[in-house]
Write a protein that holds these residues in place. Structure first.
Motif, PDB file in Angstrom:
ATOM      1  N   THR A   1     147.910   9.004 -19.513  1.00 31.78           N
ATOM      2  CA  THR A   1     147.094   8.156 -18.801  1.00 31.78           C
ATOM      3  C   THR A   1     147.442   6.678 -18.930  1.00 31.78           C
TER       4      THR A   1
ATOM      5  N   ARG B   1     146.898   0.494 -14.615  1.00 31.22           N
ATOM      6  CA  ARG B   1     147.731  -0.254 -14.207  1.00 31.22           C
ATOM      7  C   ARG B   1     146.863  -1.245 -13.172  1.00 31.22           C
TER       8      ARG B   1
ATOM      9  N   ARG C   1     143.520   0.151 -11.594  1.00 31.45           N
ATOM     10  CA  ARG C   1     143.778   1.597 -11.376  1.00 31.45           C
ATOM     11  C   ARG C   1     144.255   2.373 -12.630  1.00 31.45           C
TER      12      ARG C   1
ATOM     13  N   ASP D   1     146.417   5.955 -13.963  1.00 28.10           N
ATOM     14  CA  ASP D   1     147.304   6.973 -13.373  1.00 28.10           C
ATOM     15  C   ASP D   1     147.700   8.026 -14.538  1.00 28.10           C
ATOM     16  N   SER D   2     147.639   9.175 -14.179  1.00 22.79           N
ATOM     17  CA  SER D   2     147.297  10.236 -14.840  1.00 22.79           C
ATOM     18  C   SER D   2     148.459  11.449 -14.455  1.00 22.79           C
ATOM     19  N   ARG D   3     149.253  11.936 -15.695  1.00 23.29           N
ATOM     20  CA  ARG D   3     150.036  13.074 -15.369  1.00 23.29           C
ATOM     21  C   ARG D   3     149.812  14.119 -16.467  1.00 23.29           C
TER      22      ARG D   3
ATOM     23  N   GLU E   1     149.876  15.190 -11.136  1.00 21.14           N
ATOM     24  CA  GLU E   1     149.450  13.925 -11.368  1.00 21.14           C
ATOM     25  C   GLU E   1     148.526  13.276 -10.287  1.00 21.14           C
TER      26      GLU E   1
ATOM     27  N   LYS F   1     147.343   9.468  -9.198  1.00 18.12           N
ATOM     28  CA  LYS F   1     147.650   8.078  -9.230  1.00 18.12           C
ATOM     29  C   LYS F   1     146.707   7.104  -8.500  1.00 18.12           C
ATOM     30  N   GLY F   2     146.674   6.023  -8.986  1.00 21.81           N
ATOM     31  CA  GLY F   2     145.904   4.877  -8.173  1.00 21.81           C
ATOM     32  C   GLY F   2     144.391   5.285  -8.399  1.00 21.81           C
TER      33      GLY F   2
ATOM     34  N   PHE G   1     143.965   6.913  -3.220  1.00 22.69           N
ATOM     35  CA  PHE G   1     144.717   7.677  -4.557  1.00 22.69           C
ATOM     36  C   PHE G   1     145.710   8.499  -3.974  1.00 22.69           C
TER      37      PHE G   1
ATOM     38  N   THR H   1     148.185  12.310  -0.231  1.00 18.64           N
ATOM     39  CA  THR H   1     147.920  10.731  -0.351  1.00 18.64           C
ATOM     40  C   THR H   1     146.760  10.384   0.462  1.00 18.64           C
TER      41      THR H   1
END
Length: 452
Positions: A234, A237, A240, A242-244, A267, A269-270, A312, A335
């Protein structure tokens, strides 16, 4: 040669300063430890994690003491008491190259709820040695004795293990290794070898950093796995997150198949960081909204709206593997674009795409024939594949443009439900079934659906 009186005074003064400094450092270290423990106990006098029964004996060169760590599960439905760990420690206030203070400590379960853990430890304790660094970090090496328990026809066996922890102002590093764990009994068996857990958090309050669980080999009565790894990362940014999460297996044997290089990545993101933190705090403090106050519910709705307005993406960027008969490769992404105004409109914000490619003979012939007969799956030289795209009310599946009006209608009804929910109203999701989407070869965009 005789020293002058002035030189003797200088040397005596220097010796006094050095001696005083050498004595002052342990005294300062002892005072800081005592004050730190008192501050920590006061900070954790309430809440889920509490420090009780602090008994600290401060000394100039050595200190010792004990305390109880209590974990109160305020969301538990039963009336079982808190989980208690009794910690004893001894500190040496003689500085070295690692830091000001060195520790020896031991911890063991206590209280009414500790019976099962005490049986698992077989009378042993978690022990460690550590030090407080000059920069305020605390690090320790830890050892755990062999674990074992017999219950309901099953036997748990875990070899002695050990690890290391380093705690900073916001950072946390933790590593632990088990060489073997076995759970036989009741007609089945499980064995895992070389289990390694690692955690490296840059900011534990936000949750940014990395975590991983590695198992070199694991086998049951039906499945054998080699090189199992589950990892997450994680990052922050700007405003924001982001996690995967990645799950992978080097090789597996199950159901007569030999599989290799299995990978699943998921994941997000955002995500708006402040909104995520608010939602996490409210859910934690209200037991998953079971005990939420009106103010907490308002905070939750406000944060959720901000999260949806900011946009996100979520998906599976990688799904792959290979076996005796072929392989698999695919992905999926959804998205949610940032909203243009102050209202959540999935009908205009949402888009999605994905594909799947099944190679070789991984798909049985009858299933392959049926998939091709639908018209939504294409045959390629090395197998079959299918894909879809959705955006701006247009839905395409494997190159065919479909009527996206029904998708838009469903999203508009969901928008109405979200709007009512965010306003604190109650609105049930529509229960009527949507008609099946029919394929259309026309490449033109579908007409806009009427407002819900």
């Amino acid at each position: 040669m005789r020293l002058s009186s002035r030189l003797r005074v200088v040397l005596a003064g220097s010796a006094f300063v050095i001696t005083a400094g050498a004595l002052a450092v342990p005294w300062y270290s002892s005072r800081m430890l005592a004050a730190g423990l008192q501050e920590l106990a006061l900070e954790h006098s309430k809440g889920d994690l509490r420090i009780r029964n602090l008994a600290h004996e401060a000394g100039w060169f050595n200190s010792s003491g004990a305390l109880d760590l209590e974990w109160h599960n305020q969301c538990a439905e039963d009336a079982q008491g808190p989980a208690v760990v009794h910690l004893e420690y001894r500190a040496r206030h003689v500085p070295d190259w690692k830091g000001l203070t060195r520790f020896d400590w031991s911890a063991a379960p206590a209280g009414e709820a500790a019976t099962g853990v005490q049986q698992l430890l077989r009378g042993g304790k978690l022990t460690g040695t550590g030090h407080a660094g000059f920069d305020g970090t605390f690090s320790t090496e830890m050892q755990l004795p062999e674990l074992g328990m017999v219950a309901k026809g099953e036997t748990l066996q875990v070899t002695p293990s050990g690890g290391r922890m380093e705690l900073g102002k916001t950072a946390l590093r933790f590593d632990w290794v088990f060489e073997r764990m076995a759970l036989p009994g009741n007609g089945h068996a499980l064995e895992a070898k070389h289990i390694a857990l690692s955690l490296d958090l840059k900011n534990r309050t936000v949750g940014t950093g990395r975590a991983a669980l590695d198992i070199e080999s694991m086998s049951t009565t039906d499945v054998t796995l080699q090189g199992l790894r589950v990892s997450s990362e994680t990052t922050e940014r700007g405003d924001r997150l982001d996690s995967r999460v990645t799950e992978s297996v080097r090789s597996a044997q199950l159901l007569g198949q030999n599989l290799q290089d299995l990978v699943l990545e998921a994941e997000v993101k955002g995500l708006h960081t402040a909104s995520v933190q608010t939602l996490s705090k409210v859910f934690s403090e209200s037991c998953g909204l079971q005990n939420a106050t009106a103010d907490e519910k308002l905070q939750m709705r406000t944060a959720l709206k901000k999260l949806l307005l900011a946009g996100f993406s979520v998906g599976i960027p990688k799904l792959q593997g290979s076996g005796n008969e072929g392989g698999l490769d695919g992905n999926l992404v959804l998205t949610l674009a940032p909203a243009q105004g102050d209202e959540v409109l999935l009908a205009s914000q949402l888009s999605s795409s994905g594909h799947i490619h099944i190679k070789g003979k991984l798909m049985p012939p009858d299933q392959k024939a049926f998939a091709l007969s639908t018209g939504y799956v294409n045959e390629v030289p090395d197998g079959v594949q299918a894909g879809f795209e959705y955006g701006a009310g247009i839905l395409k599946v494997s190159g065919k443009t479909l009527d996206g009006a029904m998708v838009q209608l469903g999203l508009q009804k969901l928008d109405a439900w979200i709007k009512a929910f965010l306003a604190g109203e109650s609105l049930a999701l529509p229960e009527e079934e949507l008609p099946a989407v029919a394929p259309s070869e026309a490449p033109a965009a579908s007409p806009a659906a009427p407002a819900s």
